[in-house]
Design a protein around this motif. Structure first.
Motif, PDB file in Angstrom:
ATOM      1  N   SER A  72      -0.133   8.126   5.201  1.00  0.00           N
ATOM      2  CA  SER A  72      -1.556   8.129   6.273  1.00  0.00           C
ATOM      3  C   SER A  72      -2.430   8.864   5.191  1.00  0.00           C
ATOM      4  O   SER A  72      -4.102   8.460   5.421  1.00  0.00           O
ATOM      5  CB  SER A  72      -1.582   8.478   8.274  1.00  0.00           C
ATOM      6  N   VAL A  73      -1.792   9.957   4.932  1.00  0.00           N
ATOM      7  CA  VAL A  73      -2.772  10.365   4.140  1.00  0.00           C
ATOM      8  C   VAL A  73      -3.241  10.089   3.211  1.00  0.00           C
ATOM      9  O   VAL A  73      -4.203  10.622   2.504  1.00  0.00           O
ATOM     10  CB  VAL A  73      -2.233  12.025   3.947  1.00  0.00           C
ATOM     11  N   LEU A  74      -2.229   9.598   2.202  1.00  0.00           N
ATOM     12  CA  LEU A  74      -2.983   8.610   1.119  1.00  0.00           C
ATOM     13  C   LEU A  74      -3.755   7.787   1.438  1.00  0.00           C
ATOM     14  O   LEU A  74      -4.528   6.973   0.329  1.00  0.00           O
ATOM     15  CB  LEU A  74      -1.164   7.997   0.308  1.00  0.00           C
ATOM     16  N   VAL A 123       5.459  18.852   3.758  1.00  0.00           N
ATOM     17  CA  VAL A 123       5.959  17.595   2.532  1.00  0.00           C
ATOM     18  C   VAL A 123       5.700  18.731   1.483  1.00  0.00           C
ATOM     19  O   VAL A 123       4.642  20.029   1.755  1.00  0.00           O
ATOM     20  CB  VAL A 123       4.785  16.574   2.787  1.00  0.00           C
ATOM     21  N   ASP A 124       5.779  18.247   0.341  1.00  0.00           N
ATOM     22  CA  ASP A 124       6.143  18.809  -0.781  1.00  0.00           C
ATOM     23  C   ASP A 124       4.779  19.173  -1.495  1.00  0.00           C
ATOM     24  O   ASP A 124       4.333  17.439  -1.684  1.00  0.00           O
ATOM     25  CB  ASP A 124       7.262  17.629  -1.441  1.00  0.00           C
ATOM     26  N   PRO A 125       4.239  20.093  -1.439  1.00  0.00           N
ATOM     27  CA  PRO A 125       2.413  19.591  -1.994  1.00  0.00           C
ATOM     28  C   PRO A 125       2.423  19.218  -3.053  1.00  0.00           C
ATOM     29  O   PRO A 125       1.269  18.180  -3.697  1.00  0.00           O
ATOM     30  CB  PRO A 125       1.590  20.917  -1.181  1.00  0.00           C
ATOM     31  N   VAL A 126       3.307  19.904  -4.256  1.00  0.00           N
ATOM     32  CA  VAL A 126       2.863  19.162  -5.264  1.00  0.00           C
ATOM     33  C   VAL A 126       3.354  17.610  -5.498  1.00  0.00           C
ATOM     34  O   VAL A 126       2.506  16.410  -6.176  1.00  0.00           O
ATOM     35  CB  VAL A 126       4.322  19.841  -6.362  1.00  0.00           C
ATOM     36  N   ARG A 130       0.753  14.940  -6.941  1.00  0.00           N
ATOM     37  CA  ARG A 130       0.565  13.256  -7.584  1.00  0.00           C
ATOM     38  C   ARG A 130       0.977  12.046  -7.213  1.00  0.00           C
ATOM     39  O   ARG A 130      -0.193  11.834  -8.046  1.00  0.00           O
ATOM     40  CB  ARG A 130       2.328  13.857  -7.879  1.00  0.00           C
ATOM     41  N   LEU A 131       1.256  11.789  -6.067  1.00  0.00           N
ATOM     42  CA  LEU A 131       1.263  10.491  -5.004  1.00  0.00           C
ATOM     43  C   LEU A 131      -0.236  10.399  -4.652  1.00  0.00           C
ATOM     44  O   LEU A 131      -0.677   8.852  -5.380  1.00  0.00           O
ATOM     45  CB  LEU A 131       2.022  10.707  -4.079  1.00  0.00           C
ATOM     46  N   ARG A 132      -0.907  10.743  -4.813  1.00  0.00           N
ATOM     47  CA  ARG A 132      -2.250  10.649  -4.155  1.00  0.00           C
ATOM     48  C   ARG A 132      -3.084  10.986  -5.678  1.00  0.00           C
ATOM     49  O   ARG A 132      -4.234   9.430  -5.935  1.00  0.00           O
ATOM     50  CB  ARG A 132      -2.746  12.709  -3.862  1.00  0.00           C
ATOM     51  N   MET A 133      -3.228  11.471  -6.903  1.00  0.00           N
ATOM     52  CA  MET A 133      -3.885  11.456  -9.038  1.00  0.00           C
ATOM     53  C   MET A 133      -2.595   9.715  -8.388  1.00  0.00           C
ATOM     54  O   MET A 133      -3.963   8.885  -9.445  1.00  0.00           O
ATOM     55  CB  MET A 133      -2.883  12.288  -9.518  1.00  0.00           C
ATOM     56  N   ASP A 134      -1.792   9.131  -8.608  1.00  0.00           N
ATOM     57  CA  ASP A 134      -1.569   7.846  -8.613  1.00  0.00           C
ATOM     58  C   ASP A 134      -2.105   6.365  -7.850  1.00  0.00           C
ATOM     59  O   ASP A 134      -2.109   5.721  -8.752  1.00  0.00           O
ATOM     60  CB  ASP A 134      -0.318   7.805  -8.835  1.00  0.00           C
ATOM     61  N   HIS A 135      -1.949   7.002  -7.024  1.00  0.00           N
ATOM     62  CA  HIS A 135      -2.362   5.920  -5.849  1.00  0.00           C
ATOM     63  C   HIS A 135      -3.767   6.184  -6.319  1.00  0.00           C
ATOM     64  O   HIS A 135      -4.574   4.935  -5.744  1.00  0.00           O
ATOM     65  CB  HIS A 135      -2.103   6.709  -4.090  1.00  0.00           C
ATOM     66  N   THR A 227       2.862   2.664  -2.965  1.00  0.00           N
ATOM     67  CA  THR A 227       3.957   2.510  -4.435  1.00  0.00           C
ATOM     68  C   THR A 227       4.425   4.552  -3.637  1.00  0.00           C
ATOM     69  O   THR A 227       3.726   5.392  -4.512  1.00  0.00           O
ATOM     70  CB  THR A 227       4.085   1.774  -5.492  1.00  0.00           C
ATOM     71  N   LEU A 228       5.552   4.641  -3.231  1.00  0.00           N
ATOM     72  CA  LEU A 228       6.307   5.659  -3.163  1.00  0.00           C
ATOM     73  C   LEU A 228       6.873   6.437  -4.335  1.00  0.00           C
ATOM     74  O   LEU A 228       7.176   5.779  -5.455  1.00  0.00           O
ATOM     75  CB  LEU A 228       7.263   5.702  -1.848  1.00  0.00           C
ATOM     76  N   ALA A 229       7.488   7.783  -4.455  1.00  0.00           N
ATOM     77  CA  ALA A 229       8.400   8.644  -5.680  1.00  0.00           C
ATOM     78  C   ALA A 229       8.933   7.782  -5.997  1.00  0.00           C
ATOM     79  O   ALA A 229       9.782   8.237  -7.027  1.00  0.00           O
ATOM     80  CB  ALA A 229       8.016   9.518  -5.069  1.00  0.00           C
ATOM     81  N   ASP A 230       9.777   6.980  -5.337  1.00  0.00           N
ATOM     82  CA  ASP A 230      11.358   6.485  -5.024  1.00  0.00           C
ATOM     83  C   ASP A 230      11.143   4.793  -5.999  1.00  0.00           C
ATOM     84  O   ASP A 230      11.706   4.857  -6.424  1.00  0.00           O
ATOM     85  CB  ASP A 230      11.917   6.641  -4.514  1.00  0.00           C
TER      86      ASP A 230
END
Length: 285
Positions: A72-74, A123-126, A130-135, A227-230
């Motif tokens: 949701s946040v992404l 959640v892990d803020p780091v 990173r997910l936010r930057m990628d998305h 797209t998630l980290a995994d």
């Protein structure tokens, strides 16, 4: 044969409907503040300011809830892309004021969820950053559409988002997450109604043209994905978790709006509108 209207003609013809619906929406949607949903007393500094960095045991949320709120946040954080894609079709008068209003509402959803996740260390803020930057680097772009297609797509997307957040609330992880998800779902439902009412006005103005747009958008509908980290997509994991399943879109997203638009009982369609309606016969309830 019905005359096809250009997007400019539709913008001008529906301008009064936009103004009236905007006023109605603001009257109903106002009255809440994102900071009220964040337990600020739970916050503490991270190591950069002399505190303690995040560890998994600090989170009190289930894995499903953490995943759902991360998605949701992404999606909400990628608002510049969505603003651009909606705004490029609606840069005039009341239409443009609605784009600004819709953007501000979506932005406060992101502010509320992200503040909650950071303050509560859910959640892990780091990893989230990173997910936010990628998305956001990948961004979001729609295929070229006409105005009626944009309105139908947005009505469907907001309805789908409301379902996703209602299901997050139903997890019952804790009262604050439930309140946050229900608040966002209510906003999504109100936004869907706004777009749906303009589609309804389009049906009255240009029945065949609007019916064609509805059928095309149903056939090509996809919710925004992350797209998630995994490497998995949010579509996959949210369906597995029972939060949002694309296989149920016909029943939960499309059918209610088709009923709202009285698609299957209208008598003002010409041959083209009838053909488009027939393509949706499987959604008739």
């Amino acid at each position: 044969m019905q005359t096809l209207l250009t997007d400019r003609e539709l913008l001008e013809s529906l301008a009064v409907d936009v103004e009236l619906n905007l006023r109605k929406h603001v009257d109903v949607a106002d009255g809440w503040q994102p900071h009220d949903f964040v337990p600020w007393n739970d916050g503490r500094n991270f190591a950069f300011l002399g505190g303690v960095d995040w560890e998994p045991e600090q989170s009190e949320l289930s894995d499903v809830t953490k995943l759902a709120l991360t998605v949701s946040v992404l999606i909400a954080d990628n608002l510049p892309s969505y603003h651009r894609e909606v705004g490029k079709y609606l840069r005039t008068g009341a239409w443009w004021r609605w784009v600004g209003r819709w953007t501000a509402e979506e932005n406060r959803h992101e502010i509320m969820i992200r503040n909650y996740l950071m303050v509560t260390r859910s959640v892990d803020p780091v990893q989230l950053e990173r997910l936010r930057m990628d998305h956001m680097t990948k961004g979001f772009r729609r295929p070229a559409m006409h105005l009626l297609d944009v309105l139908a797509t947005c009505a469907f997307e907001e309805a789908a988002s409301a379902i996703r957040h209602r299901n997050i609330a139903a997890l019952g992880d804790n009262p604050m997450v439930t309140a946050i998800a229900e608040r966002i779902a209510l906003d999504d439902e109100l936004q869907s109604v706004f777009f749906a009412d303009l589609v309804a006005a389009g049906l009255d103005l240009a029945p065949d043209q609007t019916m064609r747009a509805i059928a095309d958008r149903v056939a090509d509908f996809h919710v925004p994905t992350v797209t998630l980290a995994d490497g998995r997509t949010s579509d996959e994991v949210l369906a597995e978790a029972g939060i949002y399943d694309p296989a149920k879109e016909g029943e939960l997203v499309f059918a209610p709006l088709l009923k709202r638009w009285t698609v299957f009982s209208r008598t003002d369609f010409g041959p083209e509108g009838e053909k488009a309606r027939d393509e949706l016969a499987h959604l008739r309830s």
